[in-house]
Motif scaffolding. Structure first.
Motif, short mmCIF file in Angstrom:
data_model
loop_
_atom_site.label_atom_id
_atom_site.label_comp_id
_atom_site.label_asym_id
_atom_site.label_seq_id
_atom_site.Cartn_x
_atom_site.Cartn_y
_atom_site.Cartn_z
N TRP A 1 57.37 41.79 57.22
CA TRP A 1 57.83 42.28 58.17
C TRP A 1 58.02 41.65 59.46
N SER A 2 57.26 40.59 59.53
CA SER A 2 57.42 39.68 60.72
C SER A 2 57.90 38.46 60.30
N ASP A 3 58.16 38.14 58.92
CA ASP A 3 58.86 36.89 58.65
C ASP A 3 58.03 35.77 59.11
N ARG A 4 56.69 35.88 59.14
CA ARG A 4 55.75 34.71 59.30
C ARG A 4 55.08 34.32 58.04
N PRO A 5 55.00 33.17 57.81
CA PRO A 5 54.46 32.71 56.46
C PRO A 5 52.88 32.55 56.58
N GLY A 6 52.24 32.63 55.38
CA GLY A 6 50.44 32.66 55.76
C GLY A 6 50.05 32.91 54.38
N ASP A 7 48.62 32.86 54.27
CA ASP A 7 48.09 32.56 53.00
C ASP A 7 48.02 34.34 52.34
N ALA A 8 48.30 34.44 51.07
CA ALA A 8 48.33 35.65 50.51
C ALA A 8 46.98 36.51 50.36
N ALA A 9 46.09 35.58 50.00
CA ALA A 9 44.68 36.40 49.68
C ALA A 9 43.84 36.43 50.87
N PRO A 10 42.93 37.63 50.90
CA PRO A 10 42.09 37.87 52.15
C PRO A 10 40.72 37.03 51.76
N ALA A 11 40.03 36.70 52.55
CA ALA A 11 38.90 35.99 52.52
C ALA A 11 38.03 36.46 51.41
N ALA A 12 37.40 35.65 50.50
CA ALA A 12 36.48 36.15 49.52
C ALA A 12 35.52 36.98 49.99
N ASP A 13 34.86 38.00 49.22
CA ASP A 13 34.07 38.66 49.57
C ASP A 13 32.74 38.06 48.82
N PRO A 14 31.75 37.87 49.81
CA PRO A 14 30.54 37.11 49.15
C PRO A 14 29.59 38.43 48.28
N GLU A 15 29.90 39.60 48.54
CA GLU A 15 29.11 40.65 47.77
C GLU A 15 29.86 41.09 46.47
N ALA A 16 30.92 40.43 46.21
CA ALA A 16 31.59 40.72 45.03
C ALA A 16 30.93 40.55 43.83
N GLU A 17 31.09 41.23 42.83
CA GLU A 17 30.37 41.15 41.55
C GLU A 17 31.06 39.68 40.89
N ALA A 18 30.36 38.97 40.16
CA ALA A 18 30.95 38.01 39.43
C ALA A 18 31.72 38.63 38.21
N PRO A 19 33.02 37.96 37.80
CA PRO A 19 33.77 38.38 36.64
C PRO A 19 32.86 38.40 35.57
N SER A 20 33.16 39.62 34.61
CA SER A 20 32.44 39.42 33.49
C SER A 20 33.31 39.01 32.52
N HIS A 21 33.39 39.79 31.23
CA HIS A 21 34.60 39.56 30.09
C HIS A 21 35.83 39.84 30.58
N PRO A 22 36.91 39.45 29.90
CA PRO A 22 38.17 39.72 30.32
C PRO A 22 38.40 41.18 29.88
N ALA A 23 39.15 41.87 30.72
CA ALA A 23 39.48 43.37 30.37
C ALA A 23 40.43 43.45 29.20
N ARG A 24 40.47 44.22 28.36
CA ARG A 24 41.29 44.55 27.06
C ARG A 24 42.16 45.81 27.27
N LEU A 25 41.53 46.81 27.99
CA LEU A 25 42.19 48.07 28.08
C LEU A 25 41.80 48.71 29.40
#
Length: 272
Positions: free
Chosen positions: A244-268
């Protein structure tokens, strides 16, 4: 302004945490519910069943999903009409002067993400669409579809293409949906219209309310293991700010240091 669509069940209060978080960031959010079989052209006593375990069930699931998408998106255009009618001297208290109808986005979680994209294909007043961890069910195939798009997901690896030949029907049908989605997203990103923000450590259900309610949530501190709702809201806000402002920028927000580590790939995904 945002129109927000919930998952497969269509409960109006399934995503209150995410809706409230988005509203707290300055958006006017219109939450839409559709927990009624008539949304799929079914009898009221028929509930739309998600079935990936048999060929006939999968075919019915796809047909019901596409019928519901079309009906809900069509109905949502009338919701936009109603909101437009509110933007004037008779606007309710609290909305006067706050509705910017040149900036309207459709946002959805799970099946609601497909509905949001389907609405973009039907209503050019919607300038952007956001799918939060949902299968598309062909929602992005509308001719002339050209809005800006954001896909937020849990960052798990999709089912590999080899699963298209799996003897396990759930794995095979999941792969069919995920391979189609990956091709659609790759095309949107290549065209410059699409962005993809993975949020590793989250899970599909963390973007809805139920992991944060009940005694299990109390034992976990009510967080579902991370701040998935807040991280998704940050990604949506950053994306729409750029659109809405036509400004470029990074898509992702800052990483969350408290996030769980990824486990096995989701199947369903339990509630796409």
């Amino acid at each position: 302004m945002l129109l927000f669509f919930p998952g497969w069940e269509g409960g109006l209060n399934d995503n209150t945490a995410l809706v409230q978080d988005l509203a707290s960031r300055g958006f006017v959010v219109v939450a839409v519910g559709y927990d009624d079989g008539t949304c799929a052209g079914l009898r009221p006593e028929d509930r739309p069943v998600l079935d990936l375990g048999t060929a006939s069930g999968f075919a019915r699931t796809q047909a019901v999903a596409q019928a519901r998408m079309a009906r809900i998106a069509q109905g949502a255009t009338r919701i936009v009409d109603a909101v437009v009618a509110l933007d004037g001297p008779q606007a309710p208290a609290g909305l006067a002067g706050r509705l910017d109808l040149s900036r309207v986005a459709a946002v959805g979680h799970s099946f609601g993400g497909a509905v949001a994209i389907a609405l973009c294909g039907r209503d050019r007043r919607i300038s952007a669409g956001v799918n939060i961890d949902g299968w598309m069910f062909g929602a992005g195939d509308a001719p002339g579809f050209g809005q800006s798009l954001l896909v937020v997901d849990s960052g798990n690896m999709p089912a590999p293409p080899a699963d298209l030949e799996s003897m396990d029907p759930v794995r095979r049908h999941t792969a069919i949906l995920e391979v189609a989605d990956a091709a659609w997203l790759a095309s949107a990103v290549k065209s410059g219209r699409g962005e993809h923000v993975p949020l590793p450590g989250t899970r599909h259900e963390y973007f809805a309310d139920y992991p944060y309610l009940g005694w299990r949530a109390v034992l976990r501190g009510g967080s579902g293991g991370n701040r998935a709702v807040g991280r998704a809201a940050e990604a949506v806000t950053a994306f729409l700010t750029r659109v809405w402002s036509d400004r470029p920028g990074d898509a992702a927000p800052a990483a969350d240091p408290e996030a769980e580590a990824p486990s096995h790939p989701a199947r369903l995904r339990v509630s796409p």
